[in-house]
Design an enzyme around this catalytic site. Structure first.
Site, PDB file in Angstrom:
ATOM      1  N   LYS A   1       1.844 -24.332 -39.347  1.00 30.29           N
ATOM      2  CA  LYS A   1       0.851 -24.056 -38.316  1.00 30.29           C
ATOM      3  C   LYS A   1       0.880 -22.573 -37.888  1.00 30.29           C
ATOM      4  O   LYS A   1      -0.114 -22.038 -37.429  1.00 30.29           O
ATOM      5  CB  LYS A   1       1.078 -24.939 -37.090  1.00 30.29           C
ATOM      6  CG  LYS A   1       1.094 -26.439 -37.362  1.00 30.29           C
ATOM      7  CD  LYS A   1      -0.226 -26.955 -37.863  1.00 30.29           C
ATOM      8  CE  LYS A   1      -0.358 -28.463 -37.802  1.00 30.29           C
ATOM      9  NZ  LYS A   1       0.572 -29.212 -38.661  1.00 30.29           N
TER      10      LYS A   1
HETATM   11  C1  LIG Z   1       0.345 -30.352 -39.398  1.00 25.72           C
HETATM   12  C2  LIG Z   1       1.320 -30.625 -40.468  1.00 25.72           C
HETATM   13  C3  LIG Z   1       0.950 -31.299 -41.641  1.00 25.72           C
HETATM   14  C4  LIG Z   1      -0.444 -31.849 -41.845  1.00 25.72           C
HETATM   15  O1  LIG Z   1      -1.398 -30.836 -41.994  1.00 25.72           O
HETATM   16  P1  LIG Z   1      -2.950 -31.165 -41.796  1.00 25.72           P
HETATM   17  O2  LIG Z   1      -3.633 -29.871 -41.876  1.00 25.72           O
HETATM   18  O3  LIG Z   1      -3.050 -31.788 -40.423  1.00 25.72           O
HETATM   19  O4  LIG Z   1      -3.337 -32.123 -42.851  1.00 25.72           O
HETATM   20  C5  LIG Z   1       1.895 -31.457 -42.636  1.00 25.72           C
HETATM   21  N1  LIG Z   1       3.162 -31.015 -42.471  1.00 25.72           N
HETATM   22  C6  LIG Z   1       3.553 -30.375 -41.351  1.00 25.72           C
HETATM   23  C7  LIG Z   1       4.964 -29.931 -41.227  1.00 25.72           C
HETATM   24  C8  LIG Z   1       2.652 -30.143 -40.326  1.00 25.72           C
HETATM   25  O5  LIG Z   1       3.050 -29.501 -39.220  1.00 25.72           O
END
Ligand SMILES: *Cc1c(COP(=O)(O)O)cnc(C)c1O
Length: 498
Positions: A112
């Site tokens: 993120k």
């Molecule tokens: C948010 C997240 C995901 C999923 O990603 P999306 O874009 O919501 O599909 C997978 N792994 C981690 C560690 C995340 O923080």
């Protein structure tokens, strides 16, 4: 050609990128989508000579066409700096003939950070460009990682406040500790008695509450979103797929034009949609492999063409993927419906009403780029242990879901295409699950003892993000019911009830 943005539910009105970023979600509840996907205007060979920031500029300038070069480079320079613990920003690590694109070298050690380090700067710039004087209130629902990354990104950013809702019993202990120790006078963290979908639905309802919007404006406030429904989150995520491909090219691992596969551990469908956009910009990507955990609503969708959230919500060891309503899938549905907002709106209304919809055969035929599968809790743990035993490399639980699904794909297809796995979190963020997967004997150790042990066995330094929270004081302890979110927001913002 300038890229404009329309809503997936009503595309008669088009806005510029900065307006879409500022607004977050369209007023009709739809998501902003680009009216076309621009093609890269430099060759992959040329981009392979660029660093991360330069690559980011080449990708983002095409989508954010109302930003000047100065505005965009300033945002990029502020985002991808020493907050990342490696100059490469997103290194590619080769293990067992597979490439792990490590997206967790930012401030909060999950992918993120790739988008949330830049979103605050894009948002402030967007506000300036549109002469928006109000304080921007970022309202975010989190399954654990977005919350912390958004808090870190927006903390003490002038002209903004941020409120994060997370499922009180649905995040890892380290994720929770990271959030409730967040500093910054403009930050607020609230646990809800409910799951991530409840939090996300609550936030979406608040966003489309016209009456509240009016009250907000009277108080000099306006909402925006840091969730991946914001196009300002999605666009920076396209960058690292272009970067990954061009690194492979630069290192001579692939020939120019040679296709690769990409595996993405998926929850809200934002990260894999970014990969799909990268493909449509001209990056040679063959299969987009969508990996789910036991909340396998997307696997069932790709298999049957029916999306059905009416099922048990499973709490897994990959909590950031514990999601039954994958918001960004709406952008794909809109597209395979022939960019037909009316048709898409019908599906989304059905989803809101009955929790399910089925696409047509014609639409399903356009999903050939995708392969979906899922990993059980046991398969996820087994893949962590197996890769560790073979190579000494320790994956987090989310990356492990992707790894396990990729093994299933290989068993089914024997596809020899070189493959990049999006490695979405540091194993230190999910230490207990990771260590238990490696050896059940670790169960008796405390969380921070486990951190030390993981550092030792993986031979990786404990990330600063983890060191910091061990002694950090808890600064947030608000909790509310899932149907009290609006009331809570008004209290936090000091808007009177009536
Ligand atoms: C948010 C997240 C995901 C999923 O990603 P999306 O874009 O919501 O599909 C997978 N792994 C981690 C560690 C995340 O923080």
């Amino acid at each position: 050609m300038e890229v404009l943005y329309g809503s997936t539910r009503n595309d008669t009105r088009k806005v510029q990128a900065s307006q879409a970023i500022l607004q977050g979600l369209s007023e009709d509840g739809g998501l902003f989508v680009p009216d076309h996907i621009p093609a890269l205007d430099k060759s992959l060979q040329e981009i392979s000579e660029m660093d991360y920031r330069e690559t980011a500029y080449e990708v983002m300038k095409l989508f954010l066409s109302d930003f000047t070069k100065e505005e965009l480079t300033s945002c990029i320079d502020k985002a991808y700096d020493a907050k990342f613990d490696t100059k490469e920003i997103a290194p590619l690590v080769e293990k067992e003939h597979t490439y792990y694109l490590e997206l967790f070298h930012g401030a909060t050690i999950a992918f993120k950070d790739m988008a949330l380090s830049i979103l605050p700067h894009l948002m402030i710039t967007s506000a300036k460009k549109n002469h928006a004087k109000e304080t921007i209130v970022i309202l975010t629902a989190t399954s654990g990682d977005t919350g912390k990354a958004a808090l870190a990104g927006f903390a003490d950013v002038e002209g903004t406040k941020i409120i994060v809702f997370y499922p009180k019993n649905g995040v890892s202990p380290i994720q929770e500790k990271q959030m409730v120790t967040q500093k910054g006078d403009n930050t607020c963290v609230v646990g809800i008695h409910g799951n991530f979908d409840d939090a996300q639905t609550g936030v979406k309802q608040i966003f489309s509450d016209k009456e509240l919007e009016k009250e907000m404006l009277e108080h000099g406030l306006r909402f925006s979103s840091a969730n991946s429904i914001n196009i300002g989150r999605l666009v920076p995520q396209i960058v690292y797929y272009v970067y990954a491909y061009t690194r492979l090219l630069k290192e001579g691992k692939i020939a120019d034009g040679e296709a690769i596969n990409v595996v993405v551990p998926t929850g809200n469908f934002g990260n894999i949609l970014a990969a799909f956009y990268a493909k449509n910009m001209g990056v040679p990507i063959a299969k987009l492999i969508c990996a789910s955990n036991e909340n396998k609503v997307l696997y069932d969708f790709f298999r049957t063409g029916s999306y059905d959230r009416n099922r048990e919500f499973v709490l897994t060891s990959s909590p950031s993927m514990d999601i039954l309503i994958s918001s960004n899938l709406e952008r794909l549905i809109y597209r395979i419906a022939g960019n037909d907002a009316g048709k898409n709106a019908d599906f989304m209304n059905a989803l809101a009403k009955s929790g399910a919809y089925s696409i047509t055969e014609e639409m399903k035929a356009q999903l050939g780029d995708f392969y979906g599968n899922y990993a059980s809790e046991k398969e996820t743990a087994d893949s962590i242990r197996s890769l560790y035993e073979k190579t000494g490399y320790v994956m987090d639980t989310h990356t492990a879901v992707a790894n396990a699904v990729y093994q299933k794909y290989l068993n089914e297809t024997s596809d020899q295409t070189k493959t990049v796995i999006a490695s979405t979190a540091s194993p230190f963020k999910f230490t207990r699950s990771v260590m238990n997967a490696i050896d059940a004997g670790y169960d008796s150790m405390s969380d921070f003892e486990l951190v030390g042990e993981l550092s030792r066995i993986a031979d990786v330094k404990v990330p600063k993000a983890i060191e910091e929270i061990e002694t950090a004081p808890i600064l947030h302890d608000m909790v509310c019911e899932k149907d009290e979110m609006k009331k809570t927001v008004k209290e936090i913002l000091g808007i009177s009830q009536h």
